[in-house]
Design an enzyme around this catalytic site. Structure first.
Site, PDB file in Angstrom:
ATOM      1  N   LYS A 169       0.898  -1.162   0.000  1.00 13.89           N
ATOM      2  CA  LYS A 169       0.000   0.000   0.000  1.00 13.89           C
ATOM      3  C   LYS A 169       0.934   1.209   0.000  1.00 13.89           C
ATOM      4  O   LYS A 169       1.334   1.726   1.050  1.00 13.89           O
ATOM      5  CB  LYS A 169      -0.923  -0.036   1.224  1.00 13.89           C
ATOM      6  CG  LYS A 169      -2.036   1.010   1.136  1.00 13.89           C
ATOM      7  CD  LYS A 169      -3.127   0.711   2.133  1.00 13.89           C
ATOM      8  CE  LYS A 169      -4.063   1.892   2.318  1.00 13.89           C
ATOM      9  NZ  LYS A 169      -4.790   2.295   1.117  1.00 13.89           N
TER      10      LYS A 169
HETATM   11  N1  PMP Z   1      -7.678  -1.327  -2.986  1.00 13.95           N
HETATM   12  C1  PMP Z   1      -7.163  -0.099  -2.874  1.00 13.95           C
HETATM   13  C2  PMP Z   1      -6.504   0.513  -4.063  1.00 13.95           C
HETATM   14  C3  PMP Z   1      -7.242   0.592  -1.662  1.00 13.95           C
HETATM   15  O1  PMP Z   1      -6.730   1.815  -1.559  1.00 13.95           O
HETATM   16  C4  PMP Z   1      -7.902  -0.020  -0.580  1.00 13.95           C
HETATM   17  C5  PMP Z   1      -8.018   0.727   0.723  1.00 13.95           C
HETATM   18  N2  PMP Z   1      -6.867   0.497   1.501  1.00 13.95           N
HETATM   19  C6  PMP Z   1      -8.432  -1.296  -0.736  1.00 13.95           C
HETATM   20  C7  PMP Z   1      -8.317  -1.923  -1.957  1.00 13.95           C
HETATM   21  C8  PMP Z   1      -9.149  -1.980   0.397  1.00 13.95           C
HETATM   22  O2  PMP Z   1      -8.248  -2.288   1.407  1.00 13.95           O
HETATM   23  P1  PMP Z   1      -8.696  -2.390   2.942  1.00 13.95           P
HETATM   24  O3  PMP Z   1      -9.945  -3.166   2.970  1.00 13.95           O
HETATM   25  O4  PMP Z   1      -7.552  -3.092   3.588  1.00 13.95           O
HETATM   26  O5  PMP Z   1      -8.880  -1.004   3.436  1.00 13.95           O
END
Ligand code: PMP
Length: 291
Positions: free
Chosen positions: A159
């Site tokens: 991320k």
């Molecule tokens: N994909 C992207 C591109 C994101 O930014 C996020 C948010 N973090 C997610 C998927 C979903 O991740 P999470 O459920 O861990 O927040």
């Protein structure tokens, strides 16, 4: 009324070992992260004063940093304790938590071997990502012009800030055309995810979701898959072609910020905010609030 800009709020932010006044949490313009996207981050939510899946998010920040070759000066447990401290210092019950790490100013070029890794944690009160009305009707997505890159083209499991430039451009384009968000395909042309959330599609009471082999396997995605399986739904993880989008009855997004958000349409394909989306949305809401 415009929201107060994020650099002009009151409160405390954790920055490199100290709790500093919100307005003093600053970095220099010649910071590696700003020029070369050497930044990893987390987005988390607190409900009733408790951060949902806090340790998982701390561990993912570590993983993202490791993928980027950055060494974090805090362990996942230490990060988790600090996030709670920030929440309390700002007196937040229901809000958003942003923990992030970035490379500093010791070097200004592609190579960043000598830079120090900095860490900050901020938290603020925050309601829904999409408005209540949108959540009821379902949000509308267009197709994004950018695709998720292949795992050998970008560190797709991190991320990391750099991966978001195609998301911001795609989201801006969507908003300019009156949509709420955009659906990104992957490098092969399969359906991938929205600009900041994972995607689920439903037909014949079966839930389909793209295989996360070139985008984040979101923490919310994993949570909702478990909820769905526990409830007895059939969950199919597979490659989904864009030509199939018209075959589905219901659709929703998942993310720490988006939570479970019903999708009303993707381009010309319409979906109902139906019983399965509602069931999972309620189940997620109960789980995060420990009801
Ligand atoms: N994909 C992207 C591109 C994101 O930014 C996020 C948010 N973090 C997610 C998927 C979903 O991740 P999470 O459920 O861990 O927040």
């Amino acid at each position: 009324m415009a929201a107060i800009p994020f650099d002009q709020r009151d409160g405390k932010i954790y920055l490199d070992g100290d709790m500093v006044d919100w307005k003093d949490a600053k970095i220099h313009v010649l910071t590696h992260a700003l020029h070369y996207a050497s930044c990893v981050f987390e987005g988390e939510r607190a409900y009733n004063g408790v951060i949902f899946k806090s340790l998982e998010h701390s561990e993912r920040l570590h993983k993202s940093a490791a993928i980027m070759g950055m060494k974090l000066p805090l362990s996942p447990d230490e990060l988790t304790a600090l996030k709670d401290k920030v929440l309390k210092a700002n007196n937040i019950q229901d809000g958003y938590v942003r923990a992030f790490a970035w490379r500093g100013s010791e070097q200004m070029g592609v190579s960043a071997q000598l830079t120090q890794t900095h860490i900050a944690i901020a938290a603020w009160d925050w309601g829904s990502y999409f408005s209540a009305e949108k959540r009821e009707q379902g949000i509308n997505l267009c197709m994004a012009q950018y695709r998720r890159p292949a795992p050998d083209m970008a560190p797709t499991q991190a991320k990391a800030a750099g991966l978001y430039m195609i998301c911001t451009i795609s989201k801006h384009n969507a908003e300019a055309q009156g949509y709420d968000d955009a659906l990104m395909l992957d490098y092969r042309g399969y359906v991938a995810e929205a600009t900041g959330a994972n995607l689920f599609l439903i037909k014949d009471e079966k839930i389909h979701t793209p295989t996360p082999d070139c985008f984040l396997n979101g923490i919310t995605r994993q949570t909702v898959i478990k909820l769905a399986k526990d409830k007895g739904y059939e969950l199919i993880e597979r490659h989904i072609k864009p030509e199939e989008l018209g075959d589905f009855e219901e659709c929703f997004l998942t993310g720490s910020a988006a939570e479970v958000t019903a999708v009303g349409s993707i381009a010309d394909h319409k979906y109902t905010v139906g019983p399965i989306v509602r069931d999972l949305r309620d189940a997620y809401e109960s789980l995060v609030r420990q009801l």
